[in-house]
Design a protein around this motif. Structure first.
Motif, short mmCIF file in Angstrom:
data_model
loop_
_atom_site.label_atom_id
_atom_site.label_comp_id
_atom_site.label_asym_id
_atom_site.label_seq_id
_atom_site.Cartn_x
_atom_site.Cartn_y
_atom_site.Cartn_z
N UNK A 16 0.86 -0.54 -0.08
CA UNK A 16 -0.30 -0.10 0.17
C UNK A 16 0.88 1.05 0.14
N UNK A 17 1.93 1.43 0.56
CA UNK A 17 2.90 2.64 0.57
C UNK A 17 3.68 2.18 -0.42
N UNK A 18 4.04 1.75 -1.05
CA UNK A 18 4.56 1.49 -2.15
C UNK A 18 3.96 2.45 -3.64
N UNK A 19 3.10 1.76 -3.69
CA UNK A 19 2.08 2.01 -4.43
C UNK A 19 1.20 3.16 -4.48
N UNK A 20 1.28 4.42 -3.00
CA UNK A 20 0.81 5.71 -2.72
C UNK A 20 1.86 6.21 -3.25
N UNK A 21 3.09 5.91 -3.25
CA UNK A 21 4.38 6.74 -3.13
C UNK A 21 4.79 6.80 -4.68
N UNK A 22 4.65 5.13 -5.28
CA UNK A 22 4.56 5.47 -7.34
C UNK A 22 3.26 6.66 -7.95
N UNK A 23 2.48 6.30 -6.93
CA UNK A 23 1.50 7.05 -7.57
C UNK A 23 1.18 9.14 -7.27
N UNK A 24 1.24 9.09 -6.46
CA UNK A 24 1.89 10.58 -5.79
C UNK A 24 3.34 11.35 -6.77
N UNK A 25 3.92 10.28 -7.31
CA UNK A 25 5.40 10.35 -8.19
C UNK A 25 4.38 11.17 -9.29
N UNK A 26 3.51 9.66 -10.24
CA UNK A 26 2.80 9.60 -11.48
C UNK A 26 1.44 10.78 -11.33
N UNK A 27 1.57 11.56 -10.60
CA UNK A 27 -0.12 12.69 -10.39
C UNK A 27 -1.34 11.44 -10.36
N UNK A 28 -1.67 10.14 -10.08
CA UNK A 28 -2.96 9.80 -9.66
C UNK A 28 -3.10 9.64 -8.93
N UNK A 29 -3.95 9.25 -8.15
CA UNK A 29 -5.02 9.30 -6.75
C UNK A 29 -4.12 8.26 -6.10
N UNK A 30 -3.34 8.94 -4.57
CA UNK A 30 -2.67 8.44 -3.84
C UNK A 30 -3.50 7.68 -3.27
N UNK A 31 -4.90 7.90 -2.74
CA UNK A 31 -5.39 7.27 -1.51
C UNK A 31 -6.40 5.85 -2.48
N UNK A 32 -6.55 5.82 -3.40
CA UNK A 32 -7.45 4.36 -4.65
C UNK A 32 -6.43 3.69 -4.65
N UNK A 33 -4.67 3.80 -5.00
CA UNK A 33 -3.88 3.05 -5.40
C UNK A 33 -3.09 2.67 -4.40
N UNK A 34 -2.80 3.88 -2.94
CA UNK A 34 -3.14 2.78 -1.97
C UNK A 34 -3.78 2.03 -1.43
N UNK A 35 -4.47 1.83 -1.67
CA UNK A 35 -5.64 1.37 -1.27
C UNK A 35 -5.53 -0.23 -1.83
#
Length: 67
Positions: A16-35
């Motif tokens: 969840x943390x890895x996906x949240x971080x990568x989503x933030x780097x790609x300007x995507x929805x961090x919460x959704x990708x974290x979940x």
């Protein structure tokens, strides 16, 4: 039994943390990708790596037409 539950939670937090971080780097929805990373693990990470980054178009405030 408690060890398995603890390992599942740790696995979810890591992915969840890895996906949240990568989503933030790609300007995507961090919460959704974290979940998604928490519940789907490596599947969500692979999907996120395959998703292109979203670019934000920069427009000056005077040109915006947000009413």
């Amino acid at each position: 039994m408690a060890t398995i539950i603890l390992l599942v939670i740790i696995h979810g937090v890591i992915f969840g943390g890895m996906c949240h971080y990568l989503a933030a780097q790609k300007n995507l929805d961090q919460g959704g990708w974290g979940l998604a990373g928490f519940f789907l693990g490596i599947i969500a990470l692979v999907l996120l790596l395959a998703t292109p980054a979203r670019t934000r178009a920069h427009r000056p405030f005077s040109e915006r037409n947000d009413s």
